[in-house]
Design an enzyme around this catalytic site. Structure first.
Site, PDB file in Angstrom:
ATOM      1  N   ASP A  57     -28.849  -9.849   3.900  1.00  0.00           N
ATOM      2  CA  ASP A  57     -29.997 -10.702   3.567  1.00  0.00           C
ATOM      3  C   ASP A  57     -30.668 -11.321   4.787  1.00  0.00           C
ATOM      4  OD1 ASP A  57     -29.377 -10.158   0.915  1.00  0.00           O
ATOM      5  OD2 ASP A  57     -28.084 -11.917   0.745  1.00  0.00           O
ATOM      6  N   LYS A  96     -34.047  -7.574   6.334  1.00  0.00           N
ATOM      7  CA  LYS A  96     -34.237  -6.165   6.724  1.00  0.00           C
ATOM      8  C   LYS A  96     -35.442  -5.547   6.029  1.00  0.00           C
ATOM      9  CE  LYS A  96     -30.040  -5.488   5.264  1.00  0.00           C
ATOM     10  NZ  LYS A  96     -29.571  -6.870   5.047  1.00  0.00           N
ATOM     11  N   GLN A 129     -26.833  -4.299   3.715  1.00  0.00           N
ATOM     12  CA  GLN A 129     -25.786  -5.299   3.989  1.00  0.00           C
ATOM     13  C   GLN A 129     -25.869  -5.735   5.458  1.00  0.00           C
ATOM     14  OE1 GLN A 129     -24.554  -2.283   1.996  1.00  0.00           O
ATOM     15  NE2 GLN A 129     -25.512  -3.567   0.471  1.00  0.00           N
TER      16      GLN A 129
END
Ligand code: GDP
Ligand code: IMO
Ligand code: MG
Length: 421
Positions: A13, A16, A222
């Site tokens: 978070d 990206k 991730q």
């Protein structure tokens, strides 16, 4: 030509989706190489907002091909929903996507196993997004999985049923009530939908595009601290989120890796369980959550918040070979009188600059304090307009990490992005 890589350096978070969407303007190809619908990548532009789970964040750029690599795991139902939503905004999604036949499929029963496994762990649960990610990668490495290319085989249904039966037997160890058929009809319909896409031998496609001198951007999902090897195991995801994952998840050699960019937030967040040395369980943490709107893009869960952790950041830079940094969400701390950064850890009373092996070790961060910039950054477009105190903070990070901060994001919109010289 080489493949440039953009990776999250924290617990996911980092932003990206926003940055890949911005950078995709200069890339005819964007590729996801790992993870699955546990990811939630948010994009804001022209007063529109999207959250992507499986589809690479270059999909809104005309002329950009978006490849879903072999390292990704796909839930056909979520993929279909995502495509329909994007299509309804006028984007010709089918034309812009290619999917590796070697990407693995998340079955409805993988989600049930994920939920049963988490429920059995009680207080020590991982905090999984429950999208079936772990069980699907388990079947991949256990050599039982079903891949996208398999949907074209005559005996696909038979193979689906064989794997489902295996899962039913596996589930007997858990004291867990479930309906194995709950999502099955919808899943099989979504498999038919998937057949309408360009299913490719991704490794040939990507290497061919490189030979044609096409610029490719690999989009991580991730973050490095959730990597299955280098994250805070077992509180991690089940894929290689680090740069090496781009090689295995796309089928390119390490010599084909180009510029590695690492994204980090100006502070830290984490969703789910596991260590978070700089976590703030106080009013400042609450302020970060409120001002940064720190709620999961996939699950809606409140994100845990804390100060920037340079020990963890330096570790992620080392593992990935990061050559340039991208700093996100600086604006969230615009009203903070003081900003802190962890520059060391105290473990068992001893100072260290390394992350301890023991995931459960008590870590006391050693902080350096900075005077806040107390200015609204969100409308700034030029580096020269950035406040002195803010640049002080940036320069300190550059000095400590030895890596330049090349892009500074000051808001969720595409336009709120400052490129530094
Ligand atoms: P990802 O998973 O790394 O793509 O990140 P997410 O989309 O899950 O979370 C990042 C959140 O921060 C999203 O809601 C973005 O719209 C938002 N965001 C991205 N960059 C910035 C920024 O510079 N400032 C602010 N205030 N929000 C940002
Ligand atoms: P993006 O790409 C933040 C976390 C979960 C949980 C752990 C394992 O949006 O940055 P899993 O569902 O993989 O079994 O969950 O990893 N997690 C994420 N946290 N952002 C993500 O993706 C995440 N994907 C998984 O919260 O702690
Ligand atoms: Mg996200």
């Amino acid at each position: 030509m080489k493949v440039d890589v953009v990776l999250g350096l924290q617990w996911g978070d980092e932003g990206k989706g926003k940055i890949v969407d911005v950078l995709a303007k200069g890339y005819p190809v964007v590729a996801r190489f790992q993870g699955g619908p546990n990811a939630g990548h948010s994009l804001h532009f022209e007063d529109k907002q999207f959250v992507l789970h499986t589809i690479p964040s270059g999909v809104f750029r005309k002329g950009t091909l978006n490849i879903i690599g072999n390292g990704v795991v796909i839930d056909p139902i979520i993929f279909k929903e995502e495509c329909i939503q994007i299509e309804s905004s006028g984007v010709p999604v089918k034309e812009r996507i290619a999917i590796s036949k070697k990407a693995h499929l998340i079955l409805p029963s993988h989600r049930v196993i994920d939920a049963a496994s988490e429920a059995s762990k009680g207080a020590s649960k991982i905090g999984s997004t429950l999208k079936g990610i772990g069980p699907t990668y388990m079947d991949k490495t256990g050599r039982n999985g079903l891949r996208v290319g398999d949907i074209l085989a005559d005996n696909f249904l038979e193979r689906f049923n064989t794997l489902k039966t295996k899962h039913i037997s596996f589930l007997k160890q858990f004291d867990y009530t479930y309906d194995i058929n709950e999502r099955e009809a919808e899943w099989l319909e979504a498999i038919e939908y998937l057949k309408g896409f360009n299913l490719v031998d991704g490794e040939y496609l990507i290497n061919g595009l490189l030979t044609e001198s096409k610029r490719i951007l690999a989009e991580g999902a991730q973050g490095s601290l959730l990597d299955v090897d280098f994250g805070s195991y077992p509180f991690v995801t089940s894929s290689t989120t680090t740069c090496a994952g781009a090689c295995t998840g796309l089928g390119i050699s390490p010599s084909k890796i180009g510029l590695v960019s690492g994204i980090f937030k100006a502070y830290c967040t984490r969703v789910g369980s596991g260590p978070f040395p700089t976590e703030l369980n106080d009013a400042t943490g609450e302020e970060l959550r409120k001002l940064g709107f720190e709620f999961g893009a996939t699950t809606g869960r409140p994100r845990r918040t804390g100060w920037l952790d340079l020990i963890a950041l330096k570790y992620a830079i080392m593992i990935n070979g990061v050559e340039q940094l991208i700093m996100m969400k600086s604006d969230v701390m615009d009203t903070f009188e003081t900003v802190k950064v962890a520059v060391g850890y105290k473990v068992d009373g001893k100072e260290t600059s390394e992350i301890p092996f023991d995931t459960f070790a008590e870590i006391e961060p050693i902080y350096k304090e900075f005077k806040g910039w107390m200015r609204d950054l969100t409308k700034i477009t030029e580096e020269s307009e950035l406040p002195f105190e803010f640049m002080n903070y940036v320069r300190f990070i550059e000095k400590e990490t030895g890596v330049p901060v090349k892009i500074i994001s000051v808001g969720p919109d595409r336009d709120q992005t400052i490129f530094r010289q």
